[in-house]
Write an enzyme that holds these catalytic residues in place. Sequence first.
Site, PDB file in Angstrom:
ATOM      1  N   GLU A 169       2.003  10.016  88.173  1.00  7.79           N
ATOM      2  CA  GLU A 169       2.654  11.017  87.062  1.00  7.79           C
ATOM      3  C   GLU A 169       1.859  12.441  86.901  1.00  7.79           C
ATOM      4  O   GLU A 169       2.685  13.365  86.615  1.00  7.79           O
ATOM      5  CB  GLU A 169       2.422  10.272  85.744  1.00  7.79           C
ATOM      6  CG  GLU A 169       1.368  10.047  85.071  1.00  7.79           C
ATOM      7  CD  GLU A 169       1.085   9.558  83.684  1.00  7.79           C
ATOM      8  OE1 GLU A 169       1.953   9.865  82.891  1.00  7.79           O
ATOM      9  OE2 GLU A 169       0.068   8.679  83.580  1.00  7.79           O
ATOM     10  N   ARG A 186       3.915  16.941  73.159  1.00 10.23           N
ATOM     11  CA  ARG A 186       5.130  16.366  72.965  1.00 10.23           C
ATOM     12  C   ARG A 186       6.045  16.748  73.698  1.00 10.23           C
ATOM     13  O   ARG A 186       7.425  16.208  73.785  1.00 10.23           O
ATOM     14  CB  ARG A 186       5.355  16.534  71.493  1.00 10.23           C
ATOM     15  CG  ARG A 186       3.924  15.847  70.566  1.00 10.23           C
ATOM     16  CD  ARG A 186       4.551  16.144  69.062  1.00 10.23           C
ATOM     17  NE  ARG A 186       5.597  15.309  68.719  1.00 10.23           N
ATOM     18  CZ  ARG A 186       5.573  13.783  68.338  1.00 10.23           C
ATOM     19  NH1 ARG A 186       4.351  13.362  68.018  1.00 10.23           N
ATOM     20  NH2 ARG A 186       6.236  13.204  67.936  1.00 10.23           N
ATOM     21  N   TRP A 214      11.238  18.912  74.449  1.00 15.10           N
ATOM     22  CA  TRP A 214      11.500  18.002  75.681  1.00 15.10           C
ATOM     23  C   TRP A 214      12.787  17.766  75.505  1.00 15.10           C
ATOM     24  O   TRP A 214      13.347  17.056  74.903  1.00 15.10           O
ATOM     25  CB  TRP A 214      10.695  16.764  75.372  1.00 15.10           C
ATOM     26  CG  TRP A 214      10.317  15.969  76.848  1.00 15.10           C
ATOM     27  CD1 TRP A 214       9.642  16.292  77.519  1.00 15.10           C
ATOM     28  CD2 TRP A 214      11.410  14.842  77.060  1.00 15.10           C
ATOM     29  NE1 TRP A 214       9.936  15.202  78.674  1.00 15.10           N
ATOM     30  CE2 TRP A 214      10.953  14.479  78.165  1.00 15.10           C
ATOM     31  CE3 TRP A 214      12.362  14.156  76.372  1.00 15.10           C
ATOM     32  CZ2 TRP A 214      11.785  13.178  78.592  1.00 15.10           C
ATOM     33  CZ3 TRP A 214      12.970  12.740  76.838  1.00 15.10           C
ATOM     34  CH2 TRP A 214      12.683  12.538  77.932  1.00 15.10           C
ATOM     35  N   LYS A 243      -1.176   6.612  87.193  1.00 10.81           N
ATOM     36  CA  LYS A 243      -1.852   7.696  86.670  1.00 10.81           C
ATOM     37  C   LYS A 243      -1.724   8.713  87.780  1.00 10.81           C
ATOM     38  O   LYS A 243      -1.490   9.878  87.585  1.00 10.81           O
ATOM     39  CB  LYS A 243      -3.213   7.243  86.719  1.00 10.81           C
ATOM     40  CG  LYS A 243      -4.072   8.038  85.680  1.00 10.81           C
ATOM     41  CD  LYS A 243      -3.969   7.504  84.132  1.00 10.81           C
ATOM     42  CE  LYS A 243      -2.638   7.283  83.673  1.00 10.81           C
ATOM     43  NZ  LYS A 243      -2.341   7.046  82.452  1.00 10.81           N
ATOM     44  N   GLU A 293      -2.054   0.679  86.817  1.00 16.18           N
ATOM     45  CA  GLU A 293      -2.173   1.693  86.055  1.00 16.18           C
ATOM     46  C   GLU A 293      -2.859   2.885  86.860  1.00 16.18           C
ATOM     47  O   GLU A 293      -2.684   3.918  86.832  1.00 16.18           O
ATOM     48  CB  GLU A 293      -3.481   1.266  85.190  1.00 16.18           C
ATOM     49  CG  GLU A 293      -4.051   2.233  84.132  1.00 16.18           C
ATOM     50  CD  GLU A 293      -2.549   3.298  83.522  1.00 16.18           C
ATOM     51  OE1 GLU A 293      -1.545   3.087  83.526  1.00 16.18           O
ATOM     52  OE2 GLU A 293      -3.316   4.299  83.044  1.00 16.18           O
ATOM     53  N   LYS A 305       4.285  13.101  75.751  1.00 21.62           N
ATOM     54  CA  LYS A 305       3.446  12.430  75.170  1.00 21.62           C
ATOM     55  C   LYS A 305       4.164  11.167  74.476  1.00 21.62           C
ATOM     56  O   LYS A 305       3.689   9.930  74.644  1.00 21.62           O
ATOM     57  CB  LYS A 305       2.236  12.999  74.211  1.00 21.62           C
ATOM     58  CG  LYS A 305       1.190  12.139  73.992  1.00 21.62           C
ATOM     59  CD  LYS A 305       0.197  11.843  74.977  1.00 21.62           C
ATOM     60  CE  LYS A 305      -0.731  10.799  74.765  1.00 21.62           C
ATOM     61  NZ  LYS A 305      -1.253  10.353  76.108  1.00 21.62           N
ATOM     62  N   CYS A 311       9.518  16.131  71.548  1.00 22.96           N
ATOM     63  CA  CYS A 311       9.258  17.448  70.727  1.00 22.96           C
ATOM     64  C   CYS A 311       8.499  17.289  69.691  1.00 22.96           C
ATOM     65  O   CYS A 311       8.024  16.261  69.103  1.00 22.96           O
ATOM     66  CB  CYS A 311      10.779  17.588  70.091  1.00 22.96           C
ATOM     67  SG  CYS A 311      12.172  17.596  71.289  1.00 22.96           S
ATOM     68  N   HIS A 317       5.025  -9.293 103.158  1.00 24.65           N
ATOM     69  CA  HIS A 317       6.247  -9.566 103.026  1.00 24.65           C
ATOM     70  C   HIS A 317       7.273  -8.429 102.868  1.00 24.65           C
ATOM     71  O   HIS A 317       8.599  -8.713 102.562  1.00 24.65           O
ATOM     72  CB  HIS A 317       6.511 -10.409 101.765  1.00 24.65           C
ATOM     73  CG  HIS A 317       5.498 -11.626 101.902  1.00 24.65           C
ATOM     74  ND1 HIS A 317       5.900 -12.762 102.565  1.00 24.65           N
ATOM     75  CD2 HIS A 317       4.327 -11.962 101.402  1.00 24.65           C
ATOM     76  CE1 HIS A 317       4.687 -13.740 102.818  1.00 24.65           C
ATOM     77  NE2 HIS A 317       4.126 -13.192 101.972  1.00 24.65           N
ATOM     78  N   ASN A 332      13.236  16.798  66.044  1.00 25.32           N
ATOM     79  CA  ASN A 332      12.527  15.865  66.997  1.00 25.32           C
ATOM     80  C   ASN A 332      13.280  14.636  66.922  1.00 25.32           C
ATOM     81  O   ASN A 332      13.539  14.086  65.682  1.00 25.32           O
ATOM     82  CB  ASN A 332      11.161  15.642  66.478  1.00 25.32           C
ATOM     83  CG  ASN A 332      10.367  14.416  67.231  1.00 25.32           C
ATOM     84  OD1 ASN A 332      10.844  14.382  68.257  1.00 25.32           O
ATOM     85  ND2 ASN A 332       9.301  13.947  66.484  1.00 25.32           N
ATOM     86  N   GLY A 333      13.689  13.856  67.953  1.00 22.92           N
ATOM     87  CA  GLY A 333      14.392  12.761  68.093  1.00 22.92           C
ATOM     88  C   GLY A 333      15.784  12.835  68.545  1.00 22.92           C
ATOM     89  O   GLY A 333      15.854  13.841  69.418  1.00 22.92           O
TER      90      GLY A 333
HETATM   91  C1  F6R Z   1       1.196   7.505  81.038  1.00 20.80           C
HETATM   92  C2  F6R Z   1       1.569   6.997  79.667  1.00 20.80           C
HETATM   93  C3  F6R Z   1       2.801   6.398  79.225  1.00 20.80           C
HETATM   94  C4  F6R Z   1       2.524   5.806  77.827  1.00 20.80           C
HETATM   95  C5  F6R Z   1       4.015   5.087  77.482  1.00 20.80           C
HETATM   96  C6  F6R Z   1       3.759   4.485  76.092  1.00 20.80           C
HETATM   97  O1  F6R Z   1      -0.007   8.058  81.237  1.00 20.80           O
HETATM   98  O2  F6R Z   1       0.799   7.519  78.741  1.00 20.80           O
HETATM   99  O3  F6R Z   1       3.172   5.601  80.086  1.00 20.80           O
HETATM  100  O4  F6R Z   1       1.645   4.656  78.020  1.00 20.80           O
HETATM  101  O5  F6R Z   1       4.878   6.089  77.243  1.00 20.80           O
HETATM  102  O6  F6R Z   1       3.474   5.170  75.007  1.00 20.80           O
HETATM  103  P1  F6R Z   1       2.696   4.597  73.829  1.00 20.80           P
HETATM  104  O7  F6R Z   1       1.474   3.789  74.156  1.00 20.80           O
HETATM  105  O8  F6R Z   1       2.505   5.718  72.987  1.00 20.80           O
HETATM  106  O9  F6R Z   1       3.578   3.362  73.211  1.00 20.80           O
END
Ligand code: F6R
Length: 608
Positions: free
Chosen positions: A488, A27, A75, A485, A481, A603, A2, A504, A99-100
């Site tokens: 997601e 966000r 969100w 990527k 990673e 985010k 949010c 295995h 927010n939160g």
């Molecule tokens: C994936 C992504 C998330 C963040 C995770 C941690 O692309 O961005 O997996 O890496 O939510 O977020 P931070 O780094 O802000 O603690």
Amino acid sequence: MCGIVGYVGPRDCTDVLVSALTKLEYRGYDSAGIAVFENGRIEVAKSKGRLTDLVAKMEREGKPQGHAGIGHTRWATHGEPSDVNSHPHSGRRVTIVHNGIIENYKALKQFLIDNERTEFLSDTDTEVVAQLLDFYYDGNPVKAIRRVLHEVRGSFALGIVFADRPETVYAVRCESPLIVGQGVGEAFIASDVPAIIKYTKDYYLLEYGEIAVLKNGSVTFCDLHGRMVEKELKTADWDEDSAEKGGYPHFMIKEIHEQPTAVKTTITPRIENGMPDLSECGITPETLKKVNNVFIVACGTAMHAGMVGKYIIEKYARVSVTVDIASEFRYRDPLIGEGDLVIIISQSGETADSKAVLNLVKGTAAKTLAIVNVKGSSIAREADMVIYTHAGPEIAVASTKAYMVQLAVIYLLAFEMAYAKGKIDEGKCQRLTAELMRIPDVIKETIEKTVDQCQYISTKLITADSLLYIGRGLDYALSMEGSLKLKEISYIHSESYAAGELKHGTISLVEEGMPVIAVATQNRLLEKTVSNIKEVKARGAMTIVICDEEADIDPDAADYLIRIPKRYEVLMPMVATVPMQLLAYYTSVNKGNDVDKPRNLAKSVTVE
Ligand code: F6R
């Protein structure tokens, strides 16, 4: 999770709120809303969907006209995305954006019901706070806010307007980030600096429990006990451009292209006479010498950077490194104490689980080091030591440049620790550092060399139901990673696997045409990895191999070969990441997905 904004000043308030929310949509983006004082009355407009849906609704039904108000992009946590669950939420005389998360909202709701406050319209925890504020409101807004703060548990920030206090916006922060922008004759609140950078670069960072009152274009602050607070005005070093797409179709591709600069800006100030020097971050050779064990704790992509870190730190500094997911670490009663260094990696510096780990470790004799991108964020401020990554604002939900700079910082730290502990000599440390300094140019070259090919190969991935990423050693850490990527943003199921572990169990998933992306940049392990690639190929997999330009790969093993520049093996993760980012990006684009705002995500994850 949010985004909240607020404005008081001469401009058209609705325009300012919408413009600021556009920058915060990363966000959360399942609904949006605003509340604006119009002729002394609070007018609310809100809608399920993207901000553009709210704008379209206001075009149809009329937009609130005024000079003070609050806004929100959501969100969902409590209650599905819907018009009615969208913020703002109101009590009789109070309207808020939030927010939160409010942990004890059920008990508070019961308290209100017991006191004959039963008019709840939504399923949200936010509405409970709006009603509670109204319940305690006796004409003194700050008093009501302080009272509520003593009763509400959770991590949150609020923007508040009171019906009988026109042209005034109140804001409070409890954990969740909130800044207060100060322009000429105008003031703002926002969850993040990029939201208001178009209007002002000057801002105050609200601390836990602080309340801001925005009136007549200026701001006053008080603490939880009602005492006035003098705050330091900060100036953002980001400009408007860094929060814009700058001609690219998506933030993600812009941020991929920003990686060379981000790495250069992050490492250059931390290198003195060819040697890593992290003293400006409070890290000295003496501190590093004393480290017996390292724990790296983080979430998602940041945790994957930690996986690479494990290999590098163990290899050079010969210190045992444990990497953990923050949401697991915090509940498993970890064994930490004197001589341990707990490294918390976080782009946002606000991730709830990572923050909780920091608080947990602070009660022990272990030292904490934060690797964080957002200046002044909670994790950065609370850790014993902090290394800021200088990636600039990362707007796309899928992290790219933040991961890259996290890797860069980990290399510097590993090299300095290795030297401090006498595990490598000065010459070796200088050679490694010099190679790291070349990486920004190599990243640039890799983007140029692989972009077209990745775009083409991505057209072969879009019809897949599932795919595998495999690798050994550093390539395995990296493939985690790559896999995250891709899944997601493309919504294609994907798993990463240690190449030697496939047989295995997991190899039974391989069937005709299944894409398997193999990372093979580690010469020592190349033959072994190639054998594993052949094993999946023999079972019908479509193999895509990422390797350096000199690697000797049997042409039969790879359907597609992505050749990348060859550098020191240990630094190859920073090179091989690039085609993985590009593959994920173009697969998402080719599927017509919303690349920067993938479904169900946000985010900054400030809830558990
Ligand atoms: C994936 C992504 C998330 C963040 C995770 C941690 O692309 O961005 O997996 O890496 O939510 O977020 P931070 O780094 O802000 O603690």
